[in-house]
Design a protein around this motif. Sequence first.
Motif, PDB file in Angstrom:
ATOM      1  N   ARG A 160      68.976  61.163  69.972  1.00  0.00           N
ATOM      2  CA  ARG A 160      67.820  61.270  70.867  1.00  0.00           C
ATOM      3  C   ARG A 160      67.122  62.605  70.693  1.00  0.00           C
ATOM      4  O   ARG A 160      65.883  62.681  70.715  1.00  0.00           O
ATOM      5  N   ARG A 161      67.892  63.661  70.521  1.00  0.00           N
ATOM      6  CA  ARG A 161      67.293  64.978  70.293  1.00  0.00           C
ATOM      7  C   ARG A 161      66.501  64.989  68.989  1.00  0.00           C
ATOM      8  O   ARG A 161      65.403  65.545  68.909  1.00  0.00           O
ATOM      9  N   ALA A 162      67.088  64.390  67.961  1.00  0.00           N
ATOM     10  CA  ALA A 162      66.411  64.339  66.666  1.00  0.00           C
ATOM     11  C   ALA A 162      65.122  63.524  66.767  1.00  0.00           C
ATOM     12  O   ALA A 162      64.079  63.917  66.222  1.00  0.00           O
ATOM     13  N   LEU A 163      65.180  62.412  67.481  1.00  0.00           N
ATOM     14  CA  LEU A 163      64.006  61.567  67.645  1.00  0.00           C
ATOM     15  C   LEU A 163      62.876  62.326  68.331  1.00  0.00           C
ATOM     16  O   LEU A 163      61.718  62.304  67.881  1.00  0.00           O
ATOM     17  N   ALA A 164      63.219  63.032  69.422  1.00  0.00           N
ATOM     18  CA  ALA A 164      62.211  63.787  70.163  1.00  0.00           C
ATOM     19  C   ALA A 164      61.619  64.904  69.302  1.00  0.00           C
ATOM     20  O   ALA A 164      60.408  65.150  69.332  1.00  0.00           O
ATOM     21  N   ARG A 165      62.470  65.561  68.526  1.00  0.00           N
ATOM     22  CA  ARG A 165      61.994  66.661  67.688  1.00  0.00           C
ATOM     23  C   ARG A 165      61.051  66.149  66.594  1.00  0.00           C
ATOM     24  O   ARG A 165      59.987  66.728  66.348  1.00  0.00           O
ATOM     25  N   ILE A 166      61.432  65.057  65.932  1.00  0.00           N
ATOM     26  CA  ILE A 166      60.592  64.516  64.861  1.00  0.00           C
ATOM     27  C   ILE A 166      59.255  64.049  65.409  1.00  0.00           C
ATOM     28  O   ILE A 166      58.199  64.316  64.830  1.00  0.00           O
ATOM     29  N   GLU A 167      59.295  63.357  66.556  1.00  0.00           N
ATOM     30  CA  GLU A 167      58.058  62.876  67.164  1.00  0.00           C
ATOM     31  C   GLU A 167      57.137  64.036  67.507  1.00  0.00           C
ATOM     32  O   GLU A 167      55.922  63.972  67.289  1.00  0.00           O
ATOM     33  N   GLU A 168      57.709  65.115  68.024  1.00  0.00           N
ATOM     34  CA  GLU A 168      56.885  66.292  68.345  1.00  0.00           C
ATOM     35  C   GLU A 168      56.258  66.871  67.083  1.00  0.00           C
ATOM     36  O   GLU A 168      55.096  67.282  67.083  1.00  0.00           O
ATOM     37  N   LEU A 169      57.019  66.905  66.000  1.00  0.00           N
ATOM     38  CA  LEU A 169      56.487  67.432  64.741  1.00  0.00           C
ATOM     39  C   LEU A 169      55.312  66.603  64.240  1.00  0.00           C
ATOM     40  O   LEU A 169      54.354  67.146  63.671  1.00  0.00           O
ATOM     41  N   THR A 170      55.369  65.284  64.434  1.00  0.00           N
ATOM     42  CA  THR A 170      54.274  64.433  63.956  1.00  0.00           C
ATOM     43  C   THR A 170      52.976  64.701  64.702  1.00  0.00           C
ATOM     44  O   THR A 170      51.899  64.327  64.230  1.00  0.00           O
ATOM     45  N   ARG A 171      53.073  65.345  65.859  1.00  0.00           N
ATOM     46  CA  ARG A 171      51.889  65.587  66.674  1.00  0.00           C
ATOM     47  C   ARG A 171      51.345  67.010  66.527  1.00  0.00           C
ATOM     48  O   ARG A 171      50.488  67.435  67.302  1.00  0.00           O
ATOM     49  N   GLY A 172      51.839  67.727  65.532  1.00  0.00           N
ATOM     50  CA  GLY A 172      51.302  69.056  65.277  1.00  0.00           C
ATOM     51  C   GLY A 172      49.926  68.989  64.644  1.00  0.00           C
ATOM     52  O   GLY A 172      49.442  67.914  64.279  1.00  0.00           O
ATOM     53  N   ASP A 173      49.289  70.153  64.503  1.00  0.00           N
ATOM     54  CA  ASP A 173      47.978  70.149  63.849  1.00  0.00           C
ATOM     55  C   ASP A 173      48.167  69.967  62.342  1.00  0.00           C
ATOM     56  O   ASP A 173      49.276  70.036  61.811  1.00  0.00           O
ATOM     57  N   ALA A 174      47.071  69.722  61.658  1.00  0.00           N
ATOM     58  CA  ALA A 174      47.130  69.384  60.235  1.00  0.00           C
ATOM     59  C   ALA A 174      47.826  70.469  59.418  1.00  0.00           C
ATOM     60  O   ALA A 174      48.638  70.166  58.531  1.00  0.00           O
ATOM     61  N   GLU A 175      47.538  71.718  59.702  1.00  0.00           N
ATOM     62  CA  GLU A 175      48.118  72.814  58.921  1.00  0.00           C
ATOM     63  C   GLU A 175      49.632  72.883  59.097  1.00  0.00           C
ATOM     64  O   GLU A 175      50.378  73.032  58.122  1.00  0.00           O
ATOM     65  N   SER A 176      50.100  72.755  60.344  1.00  0.00           N
ATOM     66  CA  SER A 176      51.539  72.853  60.587  1.00  0.00           C
ATOM     67  C   SER A 176      52.288  71.654  60.018  1.00  0.00           C
ATOM     68  O   SER A 176      53.400  71.789  59.495  1.00  0.00           O
TER      69      SER A 176
END
Length: 310
Positions: A160-176
């Motif tokens: 669950r932690r990994a899922l939340a972290r990956i999902e958050e990463l997908t919502r970063g700005d284009a550069e990040s």
Amino acid sequence: MSPQQGDRPSGQGGGRPRRHDRTAPRDREPAVVKREDLRADCSACFGLCCVALPFARSADFARDKPAGRPCGHLRDDFGCGIHARLRDEGYRGCTVFDCFGAGQKVSQVTFGGTDWRRDPASASAMFAVFPVVRQLHELLAYTAEALDLPAARPVHRELRRALARIEELTRGDAESVAALDVNALRGEVNPLLLRASELTRARLPGRRKDHRGADLMGARLSGADLRGASLRGALLVGADLTGADLRGADLVGADLRGADLSGADLTGALFLTQAQLNAARGDAATTLPPSLGRPAHWAREESAGGVVDA
């Protein structure tokens, strides 16, 4: 290329894409990732796989196309002009590609619903971000599936932690997003997926074979007992798996291009994707997990007397 899910009509595209929420609330627990968000929705995408990705003239593609150049069959509404005839027109590679919903995420979330035609300055960044998010969404799909495995409960918290972290990463700005080290992230998540697989397969009866990473290209495995086997990353191109027992087998990353799954039992197969099935051959007797669809070309092959079209 046009992502498809078992040749379903959703890949036809067309129309103005709908908007998705740009950010997730940060003052509460992360929402559960919805499975529908991990399926390609071409109506909400700007034809990114048809532009961002390159392909070379081969048995999978009728002609060369460099990365960043729109496919000649991409319509003005971002739909595919030959979607219903991709295999017949020599674009078999398009029918086995799956973006896992990355197309609509990049189009509607990362770039807020503004397409690369209306804003040409965003094109290069959009095309660079798409393959990164595609890999992240694939990881999300595997992690979400692992969380559905009751036997994997000992690693559910970490998953669950990994899922939340990956999902958050997908919502970063284009550069990040473009700067992410996806291989490093995959290295962190893969042990969790492996543990979930081991815990689940340990409950199956019999001896569980280990063919992880094995070269089984063209192997004769008709009727083989592969229940609960590890076929992670195995090369099964053109393998004869007719009537094989693949119940509960771990197929993450297995290359099933042209493999014959006619009559095979894939009940409970772990980490099997629609793209893997689309790349394989099969028939009406192939037993599939309920979450996956029977590729349309299987029926065509069967009616044609088993002509190889994969």
